[in-house]
Enzyme design. Sequence first.
Site, mmCIF file in Angstrom:
data_model
loop_
_atom_site.group_PDB
_atom_site.id
_atom_site.type_symbol
_atom_site.label_atom_id
_atom_site.label_comp_id
_atom_site.label_asym_id
_atom_site.label_seq_id
_atom_site.Cartn_x
_atom_site.Cartn_y
_atom_site.Cartn_z
ATOM 1 N N GLU A 183 66.029 104.762 -40.546
ATOM 2 C CA GLU A 183 65.002 103.796 -40.480
ATOM 3 C C GLU A 183 65.045 102.187 -39.640
ATOM 4 O O GLU A 183 64.375 102.269 -38.886
ATOM 5 C CB GLU A 183 64.196 103.526 -41.703
ATOM 6 C CG GLU A 183 64.111 104.883 -42.373
ATOM 7 C CD GLU A 183 65.107 105.185 -43.220
ATOM 8 O OE1 GLU A 183 64.598 105.294 -44.613
ATOM 9 O OE2 GLU A 183 66.109 105.244 -43.094
ATOM 10 N N CYS A 232 64.340 104.016 -49.063
ATOM 11 C CA CYS A 232 64.595 102.995 -50.353
ATOM 12 C C CYS A 232 63.729 101.678 -49.640
ATOM 13 O O CYS A 232 63.233 101.670 -49.057
ATOM 14 C CB CYS A 232 66.204 103.001 -49.619
ATOM 15 S SG CYS A 232 66.486 101.341 -48.453
ATOM 16 N N CYS A 268 64.655 99.644 -46.534
ATOM 17 C CA CYS A 268 63.813 100.385 -45.014
ATOM 18 C C CYS A 268 62.424 100.683 -45.422
ATOM 19 O O CYS A 268 61.526 100.516 -44.244
ATOM 20 C CB CYS A 268 64.338 102.402 -45.157
ATOM 21 S SG CYS A 268 65.874 101.730 -45.016
#
Length: 183
Positions: free
Chosen positions: A81, A109, A112
């Site tokens: 990402e 996560c 990101c």
Amino acid sequence: MRGNTSTSAPWRSRTMRRLRSLPRGATREDIDMMRRAIALAEQAAARGEVPVGAIIYRAGVVLGEASNDREATGDPTGHAEVAALRAASVAVGGWRLSGCSIAVTLEPCPMCAGALVNARIERLVYGARDPKAGAVDTLYDLCRDPRLNHRMEVIGGVDRIRCGRLLTRFFRARRQERRTRPS
């Protein structure tokens, strides 16, 4: 023979079933972009990286795409990402990615998800949930948190089985390698 699709077009019934089973809000473009992200994830796995791919797009145009590269670069921010955000920012000439969507094979996560919020991404489409670090639906809800300055539409579970299998196979193979490696 209005209701009989099996004799007139056998593919139509399979396609319609697949489209009906799409997560709410997902478009044909999202599906196509997820397939591209899966191809990137497969390439990452072949390089020994965790198989995650991400594509940033707007109005059918790909602005940035990437896969994980933490092992190769030694960079802890080498998530798909983040790399896709960097490429898209170069493509548009700025950090604001308003009106853009991202398709990523794994639920982002916290790092990101925060980067997506800060980049002003409009829509997040992801495949498999991440039970250990998912910051969009599983553990946290950063992308829709009303306390933050930006929120985005989230569509989870797009091609989730294929995305999940990629990750499962990768980590299973990695565990098997560790078991067979001499001590």
